[in-house]
Each structure stands twice: as C-alpha cells, then as structure tokens.
Design a protein around this motif. Sequence first.
Motif, PDB file in Angstrom:
ATOM      1  N   SER A 289     -68.476   7.940 -24.744  1.00  0.00           N
ATOM      2  CA  SER A 289     -69.640   8.616 -25.318  1.00  0.00           C
ATOM      3  C   SER A 289     -70.908   8.056 -24.675  1.00  0.00           C
ATOM      4  O   SER A 289     -70.848   7.089 -23.910  1.00  0.00           O
ATOM      5  N   VAL A 290     -72.038   8.671 -25.024  1.00  0.00           N
ATOM      6  CA  VAL A 290     -73.313   8.272 -24.421  1.00  0.00           C
ATOM      7  C   VAL A 290     -74.337   8.076 -25.532  1.00  0.00           C
ATOM      8  O   VAL A 290     -74.455   8.910 -26.439  1.00  0.00           O
ATOM      9  N   THR A 291     -75.070   6.972 -25.462  1.00  0.00           N
ATOM     10  CA  THR A 291     -76.130   6.725 -26.439  1.00  0.00           C
ATOM     11  C   THR A 291     -77.347   7.596 -26.108  1.00  0.00           C
ATOM     12  O   THR A 291     -77.421   8.203 -25.034  1.00  0.00           O
ATOM     13  N   ASP A 292     -78.304   7.651 -27.023  1.00  0.00           N
ATOM     14  CA  ASP A 292     -79.496   8.474 -26.799  1.00  0.00           C
ATOM     15  C   ASP A 292     -80.298   8.018 -25.584  1.00  0.00           C
ATOM     16  O   ASP A 292     -81.013   8.815 -24.972  1.00  0.00           O
ATOM     17  N   ASP A 293     -80.184   6.721 -25.228  1.00  0.00           N
ATOM     18  CA  ASP A 293     -80.934   6.228 -24.069  1.00  0.00           C
ATOM     19  C   ASP A 293     -80.091   6.207 -22.783  1.00  0.00           C
ATOM     20  O   ASP A 293     -80.468   5.581 -21.796  1.00  0.00           O
ATOM     21  N   GLY A 294     -78.916   6.877 -22.802  1.00  0.00           N
ATOM     22  CA  GLY A 294     -78.150   7.060 -21.574  1.00  0.00           C
ATOM     23  C   GLY A 294     -77.143   5.981 -21.253  1.00  0.00           C
ATOM     24  O   GLY A 294     -76.571   5.975 -20.157  1.00  0.00           O
ATOM     25  N   ARG A 295     -76.853   5.070 -22.175  1.00  0.00           N
ATOM     26  CA  ARG A 295     -75.824   4.061 -21.925  1.00  0.00           C
ATOM     27  C   ARG A 295     -74.448   4.605 -22.307  1.00  0.00           C
ATOM     28  O   ARG A 295     -74.315   5.427 -23.210  1.00  0.00           O
ATOM     29  N   ILE A 296     -73.416   4.132 -21.619  1.00  0.00           N
ATOM     30  CA  ILE A 296     -72.051   4.623 -21.839  1.00  0.00           C
ATOM     31  C   ILE A 296     -71.353   3.752 -22.875  1.00  0.00           C
ATOM     32  O   ILE A 296     -71.354   2.518 -22.775  1.00  0.00           O
ATOM     33  N   ILE A 297     -70.760   4.400 -23.886  1.00  0.00           N
ATOM     34  CA  ILE A 297     -69.997   3.690 -24.920  1.00  0.00           C
ATOM     35  C   ILE A 297     -68.509   3.830 -24.607  1.00  0.00           C
ATOM     36  O   ILE A 297     -68.012   4.938 -24.385  1.00  0.00           O
ATOM     37  N   PHE A 298     -67.802   2.706 -24.615  1.00  0.00           N
ATOM     38  CA  PHE A 298     -66.358   2.706 -24.383  1.00  0.00           C
ATOM     39  C   PHE A 298     -65.628   2.494 -25.709  1.00  0.00           C
ATOM     40  O   PHE A 298     -65.957   1.572 -26.458  1.00  0.00           O
ATOM     41  N   TYR A 299     -64.632   3.360 -25.972  1.00  0.00           N
ATOM     42  CA  TYR A 299     -63.792   3.213 -27.155  1.00  0.00           C
ATOM     43  C   TYR A 299     -62.344   2.975 -26.723  1.00  0.00           C
ATOM     44  O   TYR A 299     -61.947   3.340 -25.614  1.00  0.00           O
ATOM     45  N   ASP A 300     -61.564   2.413 -27.623  1.00  0.00           N
ATOM     46  CA  ASP A 300     -60.101   2.314 -27.494  1.00  0.00           C
ATOM     47  C   ASP A 300     -59.663   1.544 -26.243  1.00  0.00           C
ATOM     48  O   ASP A 300     -59.441   2.122 -25.169  1.00  0.00           O
ATOM     49  N   PHE A 301     -59.480   0.238 -26.401  1.00  0.00           N
ATOM     50  CA  PHE A 301     -59.019  -0.617 -25.316  1.00  0.00           C
ATOM     51  C   PHE A 301     -57.534  -0.945 -25.451  1.00  0.00           C
ATOM     52  O   PHE A 301     -57.051  -1.902 -24.855  1.00  0.00           O
ATOM     53  N   GLY A 302     -56.814  -0.123 -26.241  1.00  0.00           N
ATOM     54  CA  GLY A 302     -55.383  -0.357 -26.413  1.00  0.00           C
ATOM     55  C   GLY A 302     -54.637  -0.247 -25.099  1.00  0.00           C
ATOM     56  O   GLY A 302     -53.751  -1.055 -24.800  1.00  0.00           O
ATOM     57  N   MET A 303     -54.985   0.759 -24.295  1.00  0.00           N
ATOM     58  CA  MET A 303     -54.377   0.888 -22.977  1.00  0.00           C
ATOM     59  C   MET A 303     -55.303   0.230 -21.956  1.00  0.00           C
ATOM     60  O   MET A 303     -56.406   0.713 -21.710  1.00  0.00           O
ATOM     61  N   HIS A 304     -54.854  -0.879 -21.422  1.00  0.00           N
ATOM     62  CA  HIS A 304     -55.658  -1.599 -20.442  1.00  0.00           C
ATOM     63  C   HIS A 304     -54.746  -2.087 -19.329  1.00  0.00           C
ATOM     64  O   HIS A 304     -53.524  -2.134 -19.469  1.00  0.00           O
ATOM     65  N   GLY A 305     -55.340  -2.438 -18.211  1.00  0.00           N
ATOM     66  CA  GLY A 305     -54.553  -2.897 -17.078  1.00  0.00           C
ATOM     67  C   GLY A 305     -55.167  -4.129 -16.454  1.00  0.00           C
ATOM     68  O   GLY A 305     -56.342  -4.441 -16.662  1.00  0.00           O
ATOM     69  N   GLU A 306     -54.349  -4.832 -15.695  1.00  0.00           N
ATOM     70  CA  GLU A 306     -54.812  -6.002 -14.968  1.00  0.00           C
ATOM     71  C   GLU A 306     -54.456  -5.841 -13.494  1.00  0.00           C
ATOM     72  O   GLU A 306     -53.418  -5.273 -13.164  1.00  0.00           O
ATOM     73  N   VAL A 307     -55.323  -6.328 -12.625  1.00  0.00           N
ATOM     74  CA  VAL A 307     -55.115  -6.220 -11.181  1.00  0.00           C
ATOM     75  C   VAL A 307     -55.165  -7.623 -10.588  1.00  0.00           C
ATOM     76  O   VAL A 307     -56.148  -8.352 -10.790  1.00  0.00           O
ATOM     77  N   ASP A 308     -54.122  -8.017  -9.867  1.00  0.00           N
ATOM     78  CA  ASP A 308     -54.125  -9.348  -9.266  1.00  0.00           C
ATOM     79  C   ASP A 308     -54.989  -9.354  -8.007  1.00  0.00           C
ATOM     80  O   ASP A 308     -55.285  -8.304  -7.435  1.00  0.00           O
ATOM     81  N   PRO A 309     -55.420 -10.528  -7.550  1.00  0.00           N
ATOM     82  CA  PRO A 309     -56.345 -10.620  -6.411  1.00  0.00           C
ATOM     83  C   PRO A 309     -55.849  -9.924  -5.146  1.00  0.00           C
ATOM     84  O   PRO A 309     -56.641  -9.335  -4.402  1.00  0.00           O
ATOM     85  N   PHE A 310     -54.541  -9.993  -4.883  1.00  0.00           N
ATOM     86  CA  PHE A 310     -54.015  -9.345  -3.669  1.00  0.00           C
ATOM     87  C   PHE A 310     -54.254  -7.841  -3.709  1.00  0.00           C
ATOM     88  O   PHE A 310     -54.736  -7.240  -2.746  1.00  0.00           O
TER      89      PHE A 310
END
Length: 558
Positions: A289-310
């Motif tokens: 979503s987006v706030t009135d001043d144009g910032r992005i709101i992130f919801y639901d971090f249940g699905m997340h990923g990790e990336v190794d340095p390589f």
Amino acid sequence: MVTLVNLRAYWRFLVVLYQFFPLIVAYTRDKRKYLLFGGGRRVTTEMRVERADILLESLLTLGPTFIKLGQLLSTRPDILPPEYIEVLGTLQDDVPAAPWDESKAVLEAELGPVEEAFDAFDTEPISGASLGQVYVAEYEGEKVAVKVRRPGIEDLVEADLRVIRWSMPLLMRFIGEGRAFSLENLADEFAKTIREEMDYAEEAETLVEIQENFADDDTLVIPEPIPERSDDRVLTMEYLPGTKINNIDALDDLGVDRTELATNLQRIYLQMIVEDGVFHADPHPGNLSVTDDGRIIFYDFGMHGEVDPFIQDKIVEFYIAVANQDVDGILDTLIEMGTLSPNVDRQVMGDVMELAIADARGDDIEQYRVNQILEQVESTIYEFPLRLPRNLALVLRVAGVVEGVCVTLDPEFDFISVATDYLTEEGYREESVQKIIEGVGQQGQKTAQSLFRVPPKLERVLDRADRDNLTLNVRLEDNRGVLDKLAKRLIYGIFLSFGFVSTVIIYALNPENLVAVGAAGAPTGVVALLLWRSFRSRKGLRATPQFTRQNLKERRRE
C-alpha cells in the motif's frame, strides 16, 4: 495405534486421488494412448492449458495447503511447463474467513480473554488467507492489526503433507528423471516453507530484521510488531492503513508521482536481494500500500527468502550482463548459479537470449525489461531440465511480480535503467570492471607461461607422429543411447534382409508348402515389427530444437 492425523491423512489421500483422477488418466494416456496399449500421443499447448486449468480448480477445491503448493509450483519452471506456470501464477491466497468463535478460541488460548488483552476488538477480519486472517483492534490507545492463525490449520497441514509425501511415487511415473529429483526436493522444501509461514514468531523476527535494514530509508514503512501481544500463533503489530499500490486513480488523487513510486519499489527490492540477503517474497498488490505522502507500506512477511553471498554476486553479474547485452555473460552466470546445466546447448540458449533481447528492445538500446528475458528462459528451462534452488526461484518470481507492479504504475517503466543506476551508485559496476581487468591480467600471465611450456610439448608430439608412434584415444559420450539405438536398428536390418531372402528362396523352391513359407516368414515379420517400433519410439535419436524469431513469436502468441 493409528493416530487421528494418520486417519485424516488416509481420508485426504482418497479425496486428493479423486480430485486428480482426470489428470492421472490424461497423463497415463500420454504414454499409452489406450491406457494399456498403443503408442504415446503428442501433447499440444492447448491440452496443457486445459490441464493447467483443471489443476488450478483442484488445488482451490482441496484447500489451504494445496493453494500454497500451487503458489510454490508457480515459481518452479524447472518442474512444470510454461503453460502451467502462467495459469498457477493467477492463484490467489484468498479463502473465506473462519467463524469468529473459532478465531477467538485461538486468541484466548495464546493471550487470555480478548477483553483483557485488548482495549477493543473488531470481530470482522479485514483480510483472510489460507493460513491466517487479520483483525483490527485497539491496544494501549492505538490501533493495531492482529494476525491470527486459522483454527485447526496445523492438523490439516500435517495430514496434507503426508498425502503429498505418499503421492510422490505416483507423480514420479509421469515426469523425467531430472524433474523427479527437483519434485522430490520440492516436497521437502514445501513442508519446511509452510511450517515457517505458520510460525508467526519467525515472521516477527523477519519483520524486525528488514525494518532495521531500512532504518535510514524514508521511502518505505514497515509495521512495528508488539511482542507482548504476539507469539507463534498470534502476531500483533502497528496498524498502517494506506491506498493499494495498484489503485491508480486514488494515487493520482493523492498527487503521488507514480514513476518515482515504481523506482523506489524496485530499488527497495534490489537492496533486499543484493545487499541485505533477506527479502519480502510476496509483493503482490494486496501486500503493498501507499501512504498519503507516497511511502510504500509492506504487509505480510510470512513468505520471505534469504540469498547467500555467492548468489548475490551472481545476481549482480546477471543484471550487468543483461544491461550490456552480453549473451555469453548471461549464460555463464545462469550456469554458475545452477539454473542451467553446464552441458546445455549454448548455441540454442544463446539464440533464445539474443532473440529475447532483440524482441524486447525499444528505441533506446537499453529499453527492455528483464521479465521478458526471464519468460524466455523459463520457457526453455522445462525443455532443458535443471535443478532450480528454492530461493533463486523466489528471486525470479519476485522480480517478475515487482516488475508487473512497476509497469502498472508506469507503463514506460525501465527496469534495466533503474537496476543499472542502482548498481552504479553502489559501486558494483566498477567492481565488475575491476574484476575483468584482474581477469585479463591473470589470463595474460597464463598466456605468457604457456608460450614457454607449449613449444617443447608440441615438438615431442610431432616427433612421435613422424615415427608413426602417435596413438590417439577418442572417447565418445553417448548418454542418450544413440549408438545403442543405431546398433539395434542395424542388427534388425540384417536379420530382416536375411529372413526376407530366406522366405523368398523357400517360396521359390516349393510355393505349395505354405507351412514352410510361414515358418520362415513369421520370424521375419517379428523382426520387421521390432524395426518399425524402433523408428516409432520418441526416445533415442532426436533433433536439437531450433529456436528462431518466428518460433518465439508463435510461442508468445500461444
């Protein structure tokens, strides 16, 4: 003693078998047209789309676990053909809300009476998903969002995971060896993923980690978790209302610069993946979503990923190679990441890449989108089996979904330009140039050393050739059994010729003795049938697929 979960799993297995029965029959007929006999049949694009639609409906009918499985499969072009990937990509994690009384029981089991845990609580959920649903409440005078795990979901998921594990031997019958390996790994990966997504304590940790990574960035907002009202089945966090990121008219009314918004979103994900190594993996418009001043709101971090340095380094190299239209660089990076087999036909894949870049290029030489390139790669992935790492599959999916959101915000959005600017600002392109210079220096040093080592060795080889004492050992790779197939056909041909001549001679000497003629002709007929079947078989000799511009256009239209 048989547990309740096992009993439920047995029943679910029968339900799943019933739902997938039409597809099982269809896949069986692909190998034997009449189930028990007959040759195989050609599967067209239309047939795959129809089957993908049937699979989609079955997954929706089977409920939460299988909806999640379908979403995971939509990120795995190494397992399913592109037609299935496209259809399953529309699968939304949206199911009817559970009754309030059941959710209330979960809340009170974790936090005590609702009236004591919160100042006020709205019993109508504001969103519902397959594993949980979200309510609005008040806590210490502030509005909060309360995410509650769906009642009874744990037993259902465990039963369904057993069903999936039991179904593996059946599924292996319909796919090749390479994809069978990927599918078996996917079952273990899915069990791990869905259990993680049900653990709200882990989601809160991820939320805090990403929040800390963007502490100095004012282009996004992440809700603050409230630990004293959270545990593994309930997650209470700051309530952040906003305008959905794909609601273009509302954003225009707010005066939000949509091009800037798309650029910020892209740069945020580049930082998550390339810099931080942990990322929000479900960026569909319902979670942004987006706030009135144009910032992005992130919801639901249940699905997340990790990336190794390589993998992070290789992703950077991939972006730079795409920006430079370096086809060999793109292929090398994909091979090093494990996305393509080292034995892949580079000429074919190079043609695919060149045509994809040429087809997607605009007036400006860098005006093309990486998603179009990924579509061509994903289409080819199914034809050239590979083992796609889970988090790399998530990165591919996230890249595609994010670009879709960005293009919705700005139809002229240039993904590559934004990525190139970001990599340049962060110093990655300079590092890449430095690595190339170092590589050239090392190569020059090796070449100079070779100039001294090669001549003596070459002279010895020429001396042996001059004395007729040079032996050359040749090893021919035949992983697909082509030589074996040719040898069988040659033997069949010899026997067929011998049998045919013998039958003709016997008939010429004694045309009235049909028994003798039949005795000689029957084996000849059997050999002729075997030879015919060897040419009818789709295994063995097969031409290398040729990708042309017309071929790609036809596939895109399909």
